[in-house]
Design a protein around this motif. Structure first.
Motif, PDB file in Angstrom:
ATOM      1  N   HIS A 542       0.807  -1.208   0.000  1.00 55.43           N
ATOM      2  CA  HIS A 542       0.000   0.000   0.000  1.00 55.43           C
ATOM      3  C   HIS A 542       0.850   1.273   0.000  1.00 55.43           C
ATOM      4  CE1 HIS A 542      -2.545   3.179   1.295  1.00 55.43           C
ATOM      5  NE2 HIS A 542      -1.944   3.253   2.455  1.00 55.43           N
ATOM      6  N   MET A 543       1.890   1.288   0.833  1.00 54.56           N
ATOM      7  CA  MET A 543       2.693   2.500   0.952  1.00 54.56           C
ATOM      8  C   MET A 543       3.437   2.829  -0.343  1.00 54.56           C
ATOM      9  SD  MET A 543       2.687   4.095   3.931  1.00 54.56           S
ATOM     10  CE  MET A 543       4.318   4.795   4.174  1.00 54.56           C
ATOM     11  N   ILE A 544       3.942   1.803  -1.011  1.00 64.31           N
ATOM     12  CA  ILE A 544       4.667   2.026  -2.262  1.00 64.31           C
ATOM     13  C   ILE A 544       3.685   2.414  -3.369  1.00 64.31           C
ATOM     14  CG2 ILE A 544       5.943   0.840  -4.088  1.00 64.31           C
ATOM     15  CD1 ILE A 544       7.891   1.077  -2.034  1.00 64.31           C
ATOM     16  N   TYR A 545       2.585   1.687  -3.439  1.00 64.50           N
ATOM     17  CA  TYR A 545       1.588   1.969  -4.478  1.00 64.50           C
ATOM     18  C   TYR A 545       1.047   3.389  -4.358  1.00 64.50           C
ATOM     19  CZ  TYR A 545       1.280  -3.109  -5.232  1.00 64.50           C
ATOM     20  OH  TYR A 545       1.538  -4.418  -5.504  1.00 64.50           O
ATOM     21  N   SER A 546       0.674   3.760  -3.137  1.00 65.97           N
ATOM     22  CA  SER A 546       0.028   5.062  -2.987  1.00 65.97           C
ATOM     23  C   SER A 546       1.030   6.187  -3.197  1.00 65.97           C
ATOM     24  CB  SER A 546      -0.659   5.177  -1.623  1.00 65.97           C
ATOM     25  OG  SER A 546       0.248   4.960  -0.579  1.00 65.97           O
ATOM     26  N   ARG A 547       2.266   5.965  -2.816  1.00 63.92           N
ATOM     27  CA  ARG A 547       3.282   6.984  -3.093  1.00 63.92           C
ATOM     28  C   ARG A 547       3.483   7.118  -4.593  1.00 63.92           C
ATOM     29  NH1 ARG A 547       8.509   5.716  -1.001  1.00 63.92           N
ATOM     30  NH2 ARG A 547       9.030   7.834  -1.670  1.00 63.92           N
ATOM     31  N   PHE A 548       3.469   6.000  -5.300  1.00 65.46           N
ATOM     32  CA  PHE A 548       3.595   5.999  -6.758  1.00 65.46           C
ATOM     33  C   PHE A 548       2.450   6.803  -7.391  1.00 65.46           C
ATOM     34  CE2 PHE A 548       2.132   3.094 -10.410  1.00 65.46           C
ATOM     35  CZ  PHE A 548       2.715   3.874 -11.393  1.00 65.46           C
ATOM     36  N   TRP A 549       1.229   6.522  -7.010  1.00 62.31           N
ATOM     37  CA  TRP A 549       0.079   7.244  -7.576  1.00 62.31           C
ATOM     38  C   TRP A 549       0.192   8.730  -7.278  1.00 62.31           C
ATOM     39  CZ3 TRP A 549      -5.427   5.000  -8.243  1.00 62.31           C
ATOM     40  CH2 TRP A 549      -5.349   3.755  -8.894  1.00 62.31           C
ATOM     41  N   HIS A 550       0.609   9.026  -6.074  1.00 67.03           N
ATOM     42  CA  HIS A 550       0.670  10.426  -5.684  1.00 67.03           C
ATOM     43  C   HIS A 550       1.752  11.180  -6.466  1.00 67.03           C
ATOM     44  CE1 HIS A 550       0.711  13.939  -2.978  1.00 67.03           C
ATOM     45  NE2 HIS A 550      -0.545  13.628  -2.812  1.00 67.03           N
ATOM     46  N   HIS A 551       2.894  10.534  -6.652  1.00 67.07           N
ATOM     47  CA  HIS A 551       3.943  11.151  -7.467  1.00 67.07           C
ATOM     48  C   HIS A 551       3.434  11.410  -8.881  1.00 67.07           C
ATOM     49  CE1 HIS A 551       7.870  11.438  -5.393  1.00 67.07           C
ATOM     50  NE2 HIS A 551       7.328  10.550  -4.568  1.00 67.07           N
ATOM     51  N   PHE A 552       2.684  10.417  -9.395  1.00 67.10           N
ATOM     52  CA  PHE A 552       2.129  10.590 -10.741  1.00 67.10           C
ATOM     53  C   PHE A 552       1.150  11.772 -10.775  1.00 67.10           C
ATOM     54  CE2 PHE A 552      -1.663   9.766 -13.355  1.00 67.10           C
ATOM     55  CZ  PHE A 552      -1.095   9.980 -14.614  1.00 67.10           C
ATOM     56  N   LEU A 553       0.254  11.820  -9.784  1.00 65.61           N
ATOM     57  CA  LEU A 553      -0.722  12.917  -9.745  1.00 65.61           C
ATOM     58  C   LEU A 553      -0.030  14.263  -9.609  1.00 65.61           C
ATOM     59  CD1 LEU A 553      -3.479  11.275  -7.501  1.00 65.61           C
ATOM     60  CD2 LEU A 553      -3.641  11.811  -9.939  1.00 65.61           C
ATOM     61  N   TYR A 554       1.075  14.262  -8.922  1.00 65.81           N
ATOM     62  CA  TYR A 554       1.863  15.495  -8.805  1.00 65.81           C
ATOM     63  C   TYR A 554       2.412  15.887 -10.175  1.00 65.81           C
ATOM     64  CZ  TYR A 554       5.626  18.673  -7.491  1.00 65.81           C
ATOM     65  OH  TYR A 554       6.466  19.754  -7.381  1.00 65.81           O
ATOM     66  N   ASP A 555       2.911  14.894 -10.902  1.00 69.56           N
ATOM     67  CA  ASP A 555       3.496  15.172 -12.218  1.00 69.56           C
ATOM     68  C   ASP A 555       2.477  15.723 -13.204  1.00 69.56           C
ATOM     69  OD1 ASP A 555       5.955  14.469 -11.330  1.00 69.56           O
ATOM     70  OD2 ASP A 555       5.986  12.477 -12.241  1.00 69.56           O
ATOM     71  N   ILE A 556       1.203  15.315 -13.063  1.00 63.71           N
ATOM     72  CA  ILE A 556       0.207  15.858 -13.999  1.00 63.71           C
ATOM     73  C   ILE A 556      -0.511  17.068 -13.402  1.00 63.71           C
ATOM     74  CG2 ILE A 556      -0.140  13.629 -15.139  1.00 63.71           C
ATOM     75  CD1 ILE A 556      -2.912  13.510 -13.661  1.00 63.71           C
ATOM     76  N   GLY A 557      -0.020  17.530 -12.256  1.00 57.17           N
ATOM     77  CA  GLY A 557      -0.554  18.766 -11.687  1.00 57.17           C
ATOM     78  C   GLY A 557      -1.839  18.604 -10.905  1.00 57.17           C
ATOM     79  N   ALA A 558      -2.195  17.378 -10.559  1.00 59.53           N
ATOM     80  CA  ALA A 558      -3.459  17.167  -9.853  1.00 59.53           C
ATOM     81  C   ALA A 558      -3.334  17.369  -8.345  1.00 59.53           C
ATOM     82  CB  ALA A 558      -3.995  15.770 -10.147  1.00 59.53           C
ATOM     83  N   VAL A 559      -2.127  17.222  -7.810  1.00 59.17           N
ATOM     84  CA  VAL A 559      -1.907  17.472  -6.380  1.00 59.17           C
ATOM     85  C   VAL A 559      -0.691  18.376  -6.236  1.00 59.17           C
ATOM     86  CG1 VAL A 559      -2.925  15.287  -5.616  1.00 59.17           C
ATOM     87  CG2 VAL A 559      -0.471  15.409  -6.074  1.00 59.17           C
ATOM     88  N   ASN A 560      -0.536  18.935  -5.046  1.00 57.87           N
ATOM     89  CA  ASN A 560       0.453  19.990  -4.882  1.00 57.87           C
ATOM     90  C   ASN A 560       1.764  19.584  -4.231  1.00 57.87           C
ATOM     91  OD1 ASN A 560      -1.422  19.644  -2.736  1.00 57.87           O
ATOM     92  ND2 ASN A 560      -0.470  21.361  -1.702  1.00 57.87           N
ATOM     93  N   THR A 561       1.894  18.322  -3.827  1.00 55.64           N
ATOM     94  CA  THR A 561       3.170  17.866  -3.276  1.00 55.64           C
ATOM     95  C   THR A 561       3.515  16.522  -3.907  1.00 55.64           C
ATOM     96  OG1 THR A 561       2.074  16.648  -1.488  1.00 55.64           O
ATOM     97  CG2 THR A 561       2.772  18.893  -0.988  1.00 55.64           C
ATOM     98  N   PRO A 562       4.796  16.222  -4.076  1.00 55.23           N
ATOM     99  CA  PRO A 562       5.140  14.892  -4.616  1.00 55.23           C
ATOM    100  C   PRO A 562       4.877  13.770  -3.615  1.00 55.23           C
ATOM    101  CG  PRO A 562       7.121  16.260  -4.338  1.00 55.23           C
ATOM    102  CD  PRO A 562       5.958  17.114  -3.985  1.00 55.23           C
ATOM    103  N   GLU A 563       5.166  14.036  -2.352  1.00 54.90           N
ATOM    104  CA  GLU A 563       5.007  12.980  -1.350  1.00 54.90           C
ATOM    105  C   GLU A 563       3.699  13.166  -0.581  1.00 54.90           C
ATOM    106  OE1 GLU A 563       6.585  10.241  -0.544  1.00 54.90           O
ATOM    107  OE2 GLU A 563       8.198  10.458  -2.016  1.00 54.90           O
ATOM    108  N   PRO A 564       2.930  12.089  -0.413  1.00 54.05           N
ATOM    109  CA  PRO A 564       1.645  12.226   0.278  1.00 54.05           C
ATOM    110  C   PRO A 564       1.752  12.256   1.800  1.00 54.05           C
ATOM    111  CG  PRO A 564       1.929   9.974  -0.508  1.00 54.05           C
ATOM    112  CD  PRO A 564       3.107  10.766  -1.018  1.00 54.05           C
ATOM    113  N   TYR A 565       2.768  11.594   2.353  1.00 54.21           N
ATOM    114  CA  TYR A 565       2.823  11.430   3.801  1.00 54.21           C
ATOM    115  C   TYR A 565       4.101  12.054   4.363  1.00 54.21           C
ATOM    116  CZ  TYR A 565       0.101   7.499   1.919  1.00 54.21           C
ATOM    117  OH  TYR A 565      -0.762   6.715   1.197  1.00 54.21           O
ATOM    118  N   ALA A 566       3.938  13.038   5.222  1.00 53.48           N
ATOM    119  CA  ALA A 566       5.116  13.696   5.786  1.00 53.48           C
ATOM    120  C   ALA A 566       5.793  12.816   6.829  1.00 53.48           C
ATOM    121  CB  ALA A 566       4.726  15.028   6.408  1.00 53.48           C
ATOM    122  N   LYS A 567       4.989  12.007   7.498  1.00 54.68           N
ATOM    123  CA  LYS A 567       5.544  11.192   8.579  1.00 54.68           C
ATOM    124  C   LYS A 567       4.807   9.857   8.612  1.00 54.68           C
ATOM    125  CE  LYS A 567       5.956  11.270  13.643  1.00 54.68           C
ATOM    126  NZ  LYS A 567       6.018  12.149  14.809  1.00 54.68           N
TER     127      LYS A 567
END
Length: 802
Positions: A542-567
């Motif tokens: 889950h942690m790897i998958y969701s980080r992957f999706w989030h990085h992708f969403l960041y690359d297409i401008g859908a979210v504002n940070t590359p990493e979803p979880y600060a801690k």
RNA sequence: GCCGAUGUGGUGGAAUGGCAGACACGCUUGACUCAAAAUCAAGUAUCGCAAGAUGUGCGGGUUCAAGUCCCGCCAUCGGCACCA
């Protein structure tokens, strides 16, 4: 004082919180934001067990404390409801998975509310709702658009019992993650997400977040990046052909005495007619395919293989001929499926060489190659340009330079992580929104047609050949190509269980949005998640998958940070009373409902946090639960010992400040067990004094509130009026944490021989003089030669005497 | 095999290199009770009457001082596993 009635009091306050939306998060509030995330549960028929309670109680305490500290807290919950167990229940009972899911969600919700968690119930998400999976499909299509989705025919992990293709992550240890059957390898055309494209970003991103070290390490190992070199070996018989290998040790190139390729390597097919012993190779290949995962791992030491008669490699830097073998110790799925073998400095190659009588050439001094391969550092020998070098890093650098200069190889990077097999042949999942058109090929379903709804079905049994039940529904399968309008076929596989959970934390920020997965304002306000807690078992999936999706969403401008979880932190398991992992089959599962009914939610909450270090596994103990019950009863009974007072009594000042400090800090460090212990200790003092004043009691109730919200709310409301959870968190003053005098130990030669009380601010000489003035100490050092005197401020005096 | 974590009383577990066993469970004794439960009080690492000695998986070491640091082992758990 009446006996504490936990059932009535807990129901009262839960109703109050519900009616007043007490824990509602407000997007855009001026207060500082705090987003606390816990892993949403899979709503299984068995209901929650105490492990869930422990998993949520950690950030529950943090969240309640943060609210009292003036934060705008988002602490959401939802349900990760697609998946096999529900579908299997449906097959068994004939009840539709939708109905099964709804019932289970009701059950889980009831359990969670009964424990009094301060979730924002207005933001509940359910991954199986159309309004939710619409956006799961949307993300998939965006990935498709961006070339991250592909289909490939390969050997896949297949569970013969569940009849599904599994990802590597779901088949760890060669067993199915769901039913624990042995996985077999099957050739199938499947969907993949190109997660390997994000391997470097996932690795580098770890530098920017605060994960527990072991969590970070597990992710790094899973991604498994290695740097090395690709080197091309020419084939003697076919001068235009070369065999490309990957190695992490190009410095040992002079020690190559043979090569090995995977049994499935394509060069065999290419030169099928030219290879003299092709029949022998085919036989070996068949034998390998038959080996189960178990056999392969058991026979690790026993190397097998066949030398190819008709293909010979040429070492590109020595010009020497080297035989080429096929062997199953080389995998097609890693590197190039071909290796250069250096038996002197690789243990696997060494074993192979010994078995097949191949030369072993030492190129690094330092080991005994008559016994085993030497993989350490040492002086290079027999290596022409590298001779005399002693540092591995330097030798590798020099060799890489040489290879590139001569055009025979170059630096390269490899990952252990594989692309993500992204489909299941099952009903209860998100339909993959793709249409297969005979003319246009794979065509995405247009965005405005999302969600592509899961059609109603009577029979959920998967097809015998591993086909989805959806394949049997003509009205679903038959469609028009969105591009050319011709008759086309809809994809019938669904997404894997991990799809919905790969972005759910984004939906929480704006769960009812119909125009986007969440609004820009909501995402910008809330993201990233400030603190994410969950189980270690989700660190590599889950942690790897969701980080992957989030990085992708960041690359297409859908979210504002590359990493979803600060801690990210993780809680330890709760084991059964027998010390074994809790499981239905062992019958050692503890139901939180039973505990709440008998002892109360507050007791359950305190116990799961007090039972041991939060990050460590600990066995359940019914008798210890009673200890927590006793603690809360004593908190309640303190009302009888209440005396007036607007300030702490002088003799209580330092203890009160120390306790507030301890509890405040321990919560931040997830040392909940010692935080509770500190509060227990404090009330023991109140009982010794047989009194507590109103100021002291108020502070105690405040710092206990996040742990035991019901009882503290009730007492506060009775004694002081008002709502405790709306009050400010207790402050402490560092300078007031100490008393004027302090008792220190006096040691002679490191052994405690007495105690003295000295002023806290006493200097060295004063402390040592006080120690020596003590009768026992004076007697003990009488007539002895004092070698050394040490005063450790506030701790002890040690006198070294002979 | 590799990586990581853990090892402390009868039990769960505490201890920035500085009084080992906080806090809790259990147990023992006492009070209350006709009795039990609940509650309250005292005690509870081991050996010893005591003074004292010994004690944090095992063996070494550093230090005035080691559960904690260093070296070498053992055991349990978790992850990865022929990753070139």
């Amino acid at each position: 004082m009446n006996k504490y009635d936990h059932a009535a009091v807990e129901a009262k306050w839960q109703k109050y919180w519900d009616e007043h939306d007490s824990f509602k998060a407000e997007t855009g509030s001026k207060k500082p934001k705090f987003y606390a995330l816990v892993e949403f549960p899979y709503p299984s028929g068995a209901g929650m067990h105490v492990g869930h309670i422990k998993a949520y109680s950690g950030l529950e305490v943090v969240s309640r404390k943060r609210r009292m500290q003036g934060y705008n807290v988002l602490f959401p919950i939802g349900f990760d409801a697609y998946g096999l167990p529900t579908e299997n229940t449906a097959i068994k009972t004939g009840v539709h998975p939708r109905k099964v899911t709804d019932n289970n969600i009701i059950k889980f919700t009831g359990q969670l509310k009964k424990v009094g968690f301060s979730f924002d119930w207005s933001r509940v998400v359910d991954t199986t709702e159309e309004d939710y999976y619409k956006w799961t499909q949307w993300i998939f299509l965006k990935m498709f658009e961006n070339g991250l989705v592909f289909r490939d025919k390969t050997l896949v992990n297949y569970c013969p019992s569940c009849k599904v293709v599994l990802s590597n992550e779901d088949s760890q240890g060669g067993k199915c993650d769901v039913c624990h059957s042995d996985i077999i390898q099957k050739e199938k055309e499947v969907w993949y997400l190109r997660i390997t494209e994000y391997a470097d970003k996932l690795l580098e991103g770890l530098d920017t977040v605060n994960y527990l070290p072991n969590i970070r390490l597990q992710q790094e190992n899973w991604i498994g990046r290695s740097t090395g070199a690709f080197v091309n070996f020419k084939i003697k018989e076919f001068p235009d052909e070369s065999l490309r290998i990957y190695t992490t040790r190009p410095d040992t190139l002079y020690g190559v005495t043979f090569m090995v390729i995977a049994p499935e390597h394509p060069i065999i097919e290419k030169y099928r007619d030219k290879i003299k012993n092709i029949a022998e190779l085919d036989a070996y290949k068949t034998e390998c395919a038959k080996k189960s995962e178990f056999e392969r791992t058991q026979l690790v030491k026993d190397k097998t293989g066949v030398c190819i008669d008709g293909l010979t490699g040429i070492n590109p830097i020595t010009g020497k001929e080297v035989p080429i073998y096929i062997s199953d110790y080389v995998m097609m799925g890693y590197g190039t499926g071909a290796i250069m073998a250096v038996p002197a400095h690789d243990q696997r190659d060494y074993e192979f060489a010994k078995k097949f009588g191949i030369d072993i050439i030492e190129v690094i001094k330092g080991g005994d190659i008559s016994k085993e391969a030497y993989t350490g550092d040492g002086e290079m020998i027999n290596s022409d340009i590298l001779n005399g070098m002693t540092n591995k890093k330097d030798s590798i650098a020099k060799m890489l330079e040489y290879l590139e200069e001569k055009g025979i190889g170059e630096q390269g990077v490899q990952y252990k992580m594989k692309d993500w097999a992204f489909n299941r042949q099952r009903y209860w999942g998100e339909p993959i929104p793709i249409v297969h058109c005979p003319d246009c090929g794979m065509v995405p379903v247009p965005y405005d047609e999302l969600p592509l709804k899961l059609p109603p079905v009577e029979n959920f049994e998967p097809g015998s050949d591993g086909e989805s039940p959806l394949a049997k529904i003509d009205s679903f399968v038959k469609c028009k190509c969105p591009k050319c309008g011709k008759d086309a076929r809809r994809e019938t596989d669904t997404m894997p269980q991990w799809a919905g959970s790969s972005w759910y934390f984004l939906r929480y920020t704006d769960p009812h949005n119909h125009e986007a997965l969440a609004s820009k304002e909501a995402l910008e306000y809330w993201m990233p998640v400030d603190w994410y807690n969950g189980g270690m078992e989700h660190v590599t999936r889950h942690m790897i998958y969701s980080r992957f999706w989030h990085h992708f969403l960041y690359d297409i401008g859908a979210v504002n940070t590359p990493e979803p979880y600060a801690k990210r932190t993780a809680q330890g398991l709760i084991l059964g009373p027998d010390g074994d992992k809790m499981s239905k089959s062992k019958g050692n599962v503890v139901d939180p409902n039973d505990v709440v009914d008998e002892y109360g939610a507050d007791v359950l909450r305190i116990y799961v946090l007090f039972m041991g270090d939060y990050e460590q596994a600990a066995p359940w103990s019914e008798t210890s639960v009673k200890g927590c019950k006793r603690f809360l009863d004593r908190i309640w009974a303190l009302q009888d010992k209440l005396i007036d007072g607007d300030e702490y009594r002088p003799e209580m000042v330092s203890l009160m400040h120390r306790t507030v400090k301890k509890v405040s800090e321990d919560i931040e460090n997830m040392k909940f067990n010692t935080a509770v212990a500190a509060m227990m200790s404090l009330i023991n003092t109140f009982y010794e004094k047989d009194s507590v004043n109103k100021a002291e009691y108020r502070t105690l109730l405040t710092i206990l509130n996040p742990f035991a919200p019901h009882i503290t709310e009730e007492i506060y409301n009775t004694v002081y009026g008002g709502i405790l959870s709306e009050q400010k968190w207790a402050d402490y003053d560092e300078s007031l944490c100490v008393d004027d005098t302090i008792e220190i130990a006096v040691q002679i030669n490191g052994k405690v021989r007495g105690k003295v009380t000295i002023p806290t601010d006493a200097d060295n000489d004063t402390a040592i003089a006080a120690a020596k003035a003590n009768e026992t100490i004076a007697a003990a050092i009488e007539g002895k030669n004092i070698v050394k005197e040490i005063y450790v401020t506030g701790r002890l005096v040690n006198i070294v005497a002979k």
